[in-house]
Design a protein around this motif. Structure first.
Motif, PDB file in Angstrom:
ATOM      1  N   GLY F  25       6.934   2.730  10.695  1.00 30.78           N
ATOM      2  CA  GLY F  25       6.248   2.102   9.569  1.00 30.78           C
ATOM      3  C   GLY F  25       6.261   2.871   8.256  1.00 30.78           C
ATOM      4  O   GLY F  25       5.543   2.498   7.321  1.00 30.78           O
ATOM      5  N   LEU F  26       7.100   3.880   8.132  1.00 30.87           N
ATOM      6  CA  LEU F  26       7.095   4.616   6.866  1.00 30.87           C
ATOM      7  C   LEU F  26       7.747   3.789   5.752  1.00 30.87           C
ATOM      8  O   LEU F  26       7.699   4.159   4.578  1.00 30.87           O
ATOM      9  CB  LEU F  26       7.803   5.965   7.030  1.00 30.87           C
ATOM     10  CG  LEU F  26       7.354   7.053   6.053  1.00 30.87           C
ATOM     11  CD1 LEU F  26       5.896   7.396   6.246  1.00 30.87           C
ATOM     12  CD2 LEU F  26       8.195   8.310   6.198  1.00 30.87           C
ATOM     13  N   ASN F  27       8.334   2.645   6.108  1.00 31.67           N
ATOM     14  CA  ASN F  27       8.846   1.744   5.061  1.00 31.67           C
ATOM     15  C   ASN F  27       7.742   0.924   4.406  1.00 31.67           C
ATOM     16  O   ASN F  27       7.980   0.290   3.380  1.00 31.67           O
ATOM     17  CB  ASN F  27       9.903   0.800   5.651  1.00 31.67           C
ATOM     18  CG  ASN F  27       9.324  -0.055   6.766  1.00 31.67           C
ATOM     19  OD1 ASN F  27       8.542   0.444   7.572  1.00 31.67           O
ATOM     20  ND2 ASN F  27       9.690  -1.326   6.819  1.00 31.67           N
ATOM     21  N   GLY F  37      -4.404   5.482  -8.123  1.00 29.68           N
ATOM     22  CA  GLY F  37      -3.181   4.683  -8.118  1.00 29.68           C
ATOM     23  C   GLY F  37      -2.035   5.304  -7.348  1.00 29.68           C
ATOM     24  O   GLY F  37      -0.865   5.171  -7.734  1.00 29.68           O
ATOM     25  N   SER F  38      -2.359   6.001  -6.250  1.00 29.69           N
ATOM     26  CA  SER F  38      -1.283   6.543  -5.412  1.00 29.69           C
ATOM     27  C   SER F  38      -1.772   6.623  -3.983  1.00 29.69           C
ATOM     28  O   SER F  38      -2.980   6.551  -3.729  1.00 29.69           O
ATOM     29  CB  SER F  38      -0.863   7.936  -5.880  1.00 29.69           C
ATOM     30  OG  SER F  38      -1.801   8.895  -5.451  1.00 29.69           O
ATOM     31  N   LYS F  39      -0.840   6.765  -3.068  1.00 35.94           N
ATOM     32  CA  LYS F  39      -1.212   6.860  -1.659  1.00 35.94           C
ATOM     33  C   LYS F  39      -0.189   7.738  -0.933  1.00 35.94           C
ATOM     34  O   LYS F  39       1.019   7.497  -1.033  1.00 35.94           O
ATOM     35  CB  LYS F  39      -1.206   5.461  -1.028  1.00 35.94           C
ATOM     36  CG  LYS F  39      -1.547   5.425   0.449  1.00 35.94           C
ATOM     37  CD  LYS F  39      -3.003   5.767   0.715  1.00 35.94           C
ATOM     38  CE  LYS F  39      -3.354   5.733   2.175  1.00 35.94           C
ATOM     39  NZ  LYS F  39      -4.784   6.074   2.360  1.00 35.94           N
ATOM     40  N   VAL F  40      -0.713   8.735  -0.210  1.00 34.88           N
ATOM     41  CA  VAL F  40       0.139   9.591   0.613  1.00 34.88           C
ATOM     42  C   VAL F  40       0.041   9.120   2.064  1.00 34.88           C
ATOM     43  O   VAL F  40      -1.059   9.004   2.605  1.00 34.88           O
ATOM     44  CB  VAL F  40      -0.308  11.064   0.522  1.00 34.88           C
ATOM     45  CG1 VAL F  40       0.520  11.929   1.468  1.00 34.88           C
ATOM     46  CG2 VAL F  40      -0.187  11.568  -0.908  1.00 34.88           C
ATOM     47  N   THR F  41       1.184   8.841   2.685  1.00 36.63           N
ATOM     48  CA  THR F  41       1.225   8.534   4.123  1.00 36.63           C
ATOM     49  C   THR F  41       1.862   9.729   4.807  1.00 36.63           C
ATOM     50  O   THR F  41       3.051   9.979   4.643  1.00 36.63           O
ATOM     51  CB  THR F  41       2.051   7.255   4.374  1.00 36.63           C
ATOM     52  OG1 THR F  41       1.528   6.207   3.550  1.00 36.63           O
ATOM     53  CG2 THR F  41       1.985   6.846   5.836  1.00 36.63           C
ATOM     54  N   LEU F  42       1.025  10.481   5.525  1.00 34.79           N
ATOM     55  CA  LEU F  42       1.485  11.740   6.116  1.00 34.79           C
ATOM     56  C   LEU F  42       1.810  11.532   7.593  1.00 34.79           C
ATOM     57  O   LEU F  42       1.009  10.983   8.343  1.00 34.79           O
ATOM     58  CB  LEU F  42       0.381  12.796   5.967  1.00 34.79           C
ATOM     59  CG  LEU F  42       0.660  14.182   6.548  1.00 34.79           C
ATOM     60  CD1 LEU F  42       1.861  14.844   5.900  1.00 34.79           C
ATOM     61  CD2 LEU F  42      -0.574  15.077   6.369  1.00 34.79           C
ATOM     62  N   VAL F  43       2.994  11.958   7.993  1.00 36.43           N
ATOM     63  CA  VAL F  43       3.387  11.905   9.407  1.00 36.43           C
ATOM     64  C   VAL F  43       3.362  13.336   9.931  1.00 36.43           C
ATOM     65  O   VAL F  43       4.318  14.097   9.781  1.00 36.43           O
ATOM     66  CB  VAL F  43       4.789  11.282   9.570  1.00 36.43           C
ATOM     67  CG1 VAL F  43       5.124  11.133  11.056  1.00 36.43           C
ATOM     68  CG2 VAL F  43       4.877   9.944   8.854  1.00 36.43           C
ATOM     69  N   ARG F  60       5.394  10.043   2.899  1.00 36.12           N
ATOM     70  CA  ARG F  60       5.831   9.070   1.901  1.00 36.12           C
ATOM     71  C   ARG F  60       4.724   8.995   0.873  1.00 36.12           C
ATOM     72  O   ARG F  60       3.534   8.936   1.233  1.00 36.12           O
ATOM     73  CB  ARG F  60       6.015   7.702   2.560  1.00 36.12           C
ATOM     74  CG  ARG F  60       6.261   6.578   1.567  1.00 36.12           C
ATOM     75  CD  ARG F  60       6.190   5.191   2.207  1.00 36.12           C
ATOM     76  NE  ARG F  60       6.267   4.207   1.142  1.00 36.12           N
ATOM     77  CZ  ARG F  60       7.174   3.222   1.081  1.00 36.12           C
ATOM     78  NH1 ARG F  60       8.034   3.065   2.051  1.00 36.12           N
ATOM     79  NH2 ARG F  60       7.180   2.388   0.056  1.00 36.12           N
ATOM     80  N   ILE F  61       5.091   8.987  -0.403  1.00 43.23           N
ATOM     81  CA  ILE F  61       4.087   8.875  -1.460  1.00 43.23           C
ATOM     82  C   ILE F  61       4.443   7.662  -2.303  1.00 43.23           C
ATOM     83  O   ILE F  61       5.573   7.526  -2.766  1.00 43.23           O
ATOM     84  CB  ILE F  61       4.016  10.144  -2.335  1.00 43.23           C
ATOM     85  CG1 ILE F  61       3.915  11.388  -1.444  1.00 43.23           C
ATOM     86  CG2 ILE F  61       2.784  10.088  -3.236  1.00 43.23           C
ATOM     87  CD1 ILE F  61       5.144  12.232  -1.402  1.00 43.23           C
ATOM     88  N   ILE F 133       9.789  10.639  -0.881  1.00 46.61           N
ATOM     89  CA  ILE F 133       9.731  11.135   0.496  1.00 46.61           C
ATOM     90  C   ILE F 133       9.707  12.666   0.428  1.00 46.61           C
ATOM     91  O   ILE F 133      10.467  13.265  -0.340  1.00 46.61           O
ATOM     92  CB  ILE F 133      10.970  10.682   1.306  1.00 46.61           C
ATOM     93  CG1 ILE F 133      11.007   9.163   1.449  1.00 46.61           C
ATOM     94  CG2 ILE F 133      11.018  11.367   2.678  1.00 46.61           C
ATOM     95  CD1 ILE F 133      10.019   8.568   2.430  1.00 46.61           C
ATOM     96  N   SER F 134       8.843  13.267   1.247  1.00 46.82           N
ATOM     97  CA  SER F 134       8.763  14.727   1.270  1.00 46.82           C
ATOM     98  C   SER F 134       8.906  15.255   2.690  1.00 46.82           C
ATOM     99  O   SER F 134       8.487  14.605   3.648  1.00 46.82           O
ATOM    100  CB  SER F 134       7.397  15.200   0.755  1.00 46.82           C
ATOM    101  OG  SER F 134       7.312  15.037  -0.635  1.00 46.82           O
ATOM    102  N   GLY F 135       9.463  16.455   2.796  1.00 46.08           N
ATOM    103  CA  GLY F 135       9.394  17.254   4.010  1.00 46.08           C
ATOM    104  C   GLY F 135       8.405  18.381   3.788  1.00 46.08           C
ATOM    105  O   GLY F 135       8.316  18.925   2.670  1.00 46.08           O
ATOM    106  N   LEU F 136       7.637  18.753   4.824  1.00 42.78           N
ATOM    107  CA  LEU F 136       6.640  19.819   4.700  1.00 42.78           C
ATOM    108  C   LEU F 136       6.834  20.819   5.844  1.00 42.78           C
ATOM    109  O   LEU F 136       7.024  20.414   6.997  1.00 42.78           O
ATOM    110  CB  LEU F 136       5.231  19.231   4.747  1.00 42.78           C
ATOM    111  CG  LEU F 136       4.928  18.273   3.574  1.00 42.78           C
ATOM    112  CD1 LEU F 136       4.622  16.886   4.072  1.00 42.78           C
ATOM    113  CD2 LEU F 136       3.793  18.825   2.721  1.00 42.78           C
ATOM    114  N   SER F 137       6.717  22.102   5.528  1.00 39.58           N
ATOM    115  CA  SER F 137       7.109  23.152   6.484  1.00 39.58           C
ATOM    116  C   SER F 137       6.027  23.522   7.498  1.00 39.58           C
ATOM    117  O   SER F 137       5.803  24.698   7.784  1.00 39.58           O
ATOM    118  CB  SER F 137       7.537  24.391   5.710  1.00 39.58           C
ATOM    119  OG  SER F 137       6.443  24.912   4.979  1.00 39.58           O
TER     120      SER F 137
END
Lengths: 180, 180, 180, 180, 180, 180
Positions: F25-27, F37-43, F60-61, F133-137
C-alpha cells in the motif's frame, strides 16, 4: 525465567517511567575501608534499566588517603575520567610488545582517557580523600581487576601456570594467592 | 607521513592484488625457546593488509612441552581457538565480582572461546609439542600479557602501586619486576 | 517457544559452564564423499552457545583429491583461511563492474582472506587430502552456495528467470537445475 | 594520491555545501537495452559524497517489458524495495541447507526486503515498463551479479572448478562463460 | 590539508604521549552570563585527541540560579548525567506519536539518562549554582539546540516554513527569530 | 507478554514466510488534510517484521500544494530522500555552534541526504501534489517533530522552561503550546 539478550531485554516503551531512567545516590562516598583504600560505584544497566542498548554507563570512584584503584580493565568499554577532588596518579599500559606506561598526575578538573581493554590504575597522592566521575562506553562495561582475575579466581589458577607466567617461585605465588 | 585510521588507510581497490590478501608461513612453528615455552604468531592487518576494515585476524600458537601461553587478553577481540596437536589446559576468568575460572582440558580437535577482554591462558599438558589455531574478531586485536603490562612496563609501574594492588611486600614486587 | 534475538538469547551468566564454551571433534575429517569432494564443518553459535553476541565462528574444510569447495559466500562474515595440509587454488571475485578474480595457489601455512559477501572457492590441486581452518567474523556467518541458491532452491527459481540471467537456452538451465 | 578510508575520506565540515548532499537525475529511466532488459542506477557515496560514514544509499531499477534484474546480492547491505510502476516477481533464497526461495508477485506500492548478502532477483511480469526505488543499508553496498561473478569474471574461473561446482559438462560451462 | 575520517585521523601509536589523553580545566565553572543562564563545556575528540575512535566524550554543565540548559539533542550520542551540586528539573520527550515528557527533579547524586537523539533539557530549581557531569556515547556527539537550529540558523529557515510548522502568526516567528 | 529486544524479537527462520518481508500500500497517497499539509507513511519493523535487525526502513511522504513536512529529526537514522513528483525546498541545520542551514530546491529525480539526528524539513513549492520516497538507516528510525516534542508534549514542558529557552514572553509560548 528472565530472557537475557546481551544482558537484558527491553521494557515496553509505553510502560517506561521516569524512574526507569533514574539512579539515586551517586553523591554517597563509597566505603574505602578495604585493603586498597578505594571503592568504585558503577551505575550500569543492572542498576539503571533505561541504559539498555544505549552503550553508556557511569562510575564514581572514591579514594582514601593514598588509596589505590588497583590495575584493572574494562573488557567492553573505554573510560573517560575526571577528577572532582584531590590529586591522583593515573596510568595505563599499551599492548605488546611496547607495554608503554602512559601516566600523568592529575589535579582537580583534569580529564583522562583509559582506552578499551587496557590495564589502568589510579592512586590518590594526597592526605585527603579524592573522588572522580567516569563515563564508560558500554551499558555493561565489566571490571576485571588484575589481582582478582589472576591470583584470586574461583577456583584458583594453578600455581604451576602462575609460577611460569610470572617467572617467580611458588612461595611468591602462594603469597599473591593468599586470601586475606 | 602515513595516514592512520584506526590503524591503517585503505588501498585503491583498483590496485589491490592477490598478494594483499596473502600471508605466508603460518606452517612454521614459532620459536618456543623462551621462559614460558610458547610463541604466538599473529596475522593481523599489519602483516596482511587485505584484512583492513574486515574485523578478523588469525593466530598460530606453539607450545613446547609444558609450555604456557601466559595469562593475557585481547582488548578488541574475542578468540575462537582450536587445538591441532597435543593436549592443553585452557581457562578464562570472568569479571568482578565472581572471578570464576572457566577451565577445561582440551584434546586435539576441541574448540574453545575466550570472550573479548577477559584474561585467559593455555598450558601444554604433555611431553610433546602442542599447536593451536585461533580466529580473532578484529583486524587489530592487540595482546596484553598480564605479566608484561603489570610488572614489566616501560617505565615500571611504581612498587607502591603494586604492593598495594597485590597486597604483598615490596621484595615480592621486586622479584616480579626483575627483568631476566 | 524459544526466544530468538538475531539468532539466540543469552544464558544467565551465573549458570554458564565451561561446556558452554566448548565444541568437540574438529579433528574429525568431514565426509567428502559427495559430488564436489569437499566438506565444511562449521562451528557457529548453534553448535557453541558461548559464541553468542561475540562476533566470531570457526570452520574446518576437508578436500578429497581434486575436491572443490564450490563458489559460495558468507552473507554476514569475512573469512580468514589457513591451509593446514595440501595445496589448493583459492579465489574470490570482486563486485560489479570489475568482477576481478583475485586468485592464488596456496601451500601449507598460507593465510588468505575472503572479504564479506564476495563469491569465493577453493580447489584441492593434489592427489592427497587437503585441510584448512578458517575464522569467520560473525557467530552466525551463514553459507550461500551459489549452485544451491540459484539452481537448487526450494522451490526452483523459474527457468524463465534463469535463462535470461545466464543468457543460455532452457535445456542448459534444466541440466543445471537437475537434482542428482 | 587520494586517502581511502573504507572508501573515502571526509571533507572539512566547514566547507561542505548543499551540493555535497545532492545527486540529480534519478527521474531518468535507466537504459534497459541490454540482454537482461533492466538497469540499476545506484546512488552511493561515490556519486553523493555527503553519504560518507552515514550507512545508507539509494537505487532506481528500471525494467523493460519482461526485463529481469538478474540474481545478485549486496555484500554489505540489506535492501528495502518499493515498486513504483508495474508488476514484478521478486524473490530471495535463504542460506544453506534450506535454500528456501522466498518469493512474491509485487504490485505498485508493495514494499519488500532483501536481507544482507542473500541472492535475490526481480522480473517484470508485464508488457509495460516497471520501475522501483530501493534503500540500501550502506553508503557503499556493492553489487555482485551471480552470472558475472561466476561465469564472466576477469580472468575466468577455470572450467574445471565450474563443471564440478555446477555438476555439468564443460560445453555447458563454455556456453555460460561465453561473452556476447 | 588535514585528512578527515569521520572527524579526525589517528596519530602513530609510537608517538602518542600522555598529553594526548589529557584535557585540563573541567573544574573551571563555565560562564553562565548569557540569556539562558547555563554553559556546557564539552570535552570531545577535538579537545582530547586520545578519544579518537573510542566512542565516548564528557561534559560539564553549569547553571546560574534558575539557569536552563535549553531543549537540545545529541545527534550521535546518549547522555548519562549526574548532578554534582544543586537541584534541577530534567526531562526528555519521546518520539512521535506519543511525545511523552519523561521528567524528574534531581538532587545531588542522582543519575539520569537522555537517550540518543531525543530532545532534553535541565533547569536549575534553586537559588544557588548547580553543576553536573555527563558521559556521552560518541567521541563527537554534537549538540543541536532546538532554538538555534530552528529559529537562529544561518541563514534563517523561511518564516513561511516556520509559521506553518508551529501554526502561529508570522509576528510570533519574527520574535522567535530575532537575534539579541 | 512480548519479549522486546531493542524493539522486537526474531521469528524462527524455519517459519518465516514471504509475507513477513512484505508491506502493501505504499502507492496510496497519505492523507494531507491536516494543518501542515503533509503526511509521512513510515514502513518500519513494526509494519514489516522482516526488517528486524537489518538496519533499514522506508517512507513515503506526500505533500498537498504548499504542504510542509515540518522541522523534525530521526534519532537513530540518516535519511536518503528522492523526489518522485513536484518541486520541494529541503533543508537541514548543522549542529552548534554554526547552525548552518544547508538547503536546496529539489526537482523530480533529485536525491538529498539528511544526516542522522539533524533537524530537517521539506516544503512543497508548487500548486500540485508532491511525493517523495526515502530510505532510513535503521529498522526503527523514530520521528521527533520539533513542534510536537517541544510545544505539544504530554504533559507540557513548563512555560518557564520554554520562555527562557526561546527568549520570548509567556503569551507567545502559550500560542505555541495551544492544541488545535
Amino acid at each position: 525465567m528472565t530472557v537475557r539478550v546481551n544482558g537484558l531485554a527491553c521494557k515496553n516503551p509505553m510502560l517506561v517511567q521516569a524512574n526507569d531512567f533514574l539512579f539515586r545516590g551517586l553523591n554517597m562516598p563509597g566505603n574505602t575501608s578495604n585493603p586498597v583504600g578505594s571503592k568504585v560505584t558503577l551505575v550500569n544497566v543492572a542498576m539503571l534499566p533505561g541504559l539498555n542498548t544505549l552503550g553508556i554507563a557511569m562510575a564514581r570512584i572514591d579514594y582514601a588517603p593514598w588509596g589505590l584503584n588497583p590495575p584493572h580493565l574494562h573488557p567492553r568499554a573505554t573510560e573517560i575520567f575526571t577528577l572532582i577532588e584531590g590529586s591522583v596518579l593515573v596510568g595505563f599500559v599499551t599492548s605488546n610488545p611496547e607495554n608503554r606506561l602512559i601516566s600523568k598526575i592529575l589535579q582537580k578538573g583534569d580529564v583522562f582517557v583509559f582506552p578499551k581493554g587496557l590495564v589502568h590504575f589510579q592512586q590518590n597522592l594526597g592526605h585527603g580523600h579524592a573522588m572522580a566521575i567516569s563515563g564508560l562506553s558500554s551499558q555493561n562495561p565489566g571490571i576485571v581487576t588484575v589481582a582478582n582475575a589472576v591470583f584470586k579466581s574461583n577456583p584458583d589458577i594453578s600455581s604451576e601456570v602462575l609460577t611460569k607466567a610470572f617467572q617467580v617461585d611458588k612461595h611468591i605465588i602462594d603469597q599473591l594467592q593468599s586470601k586475606f
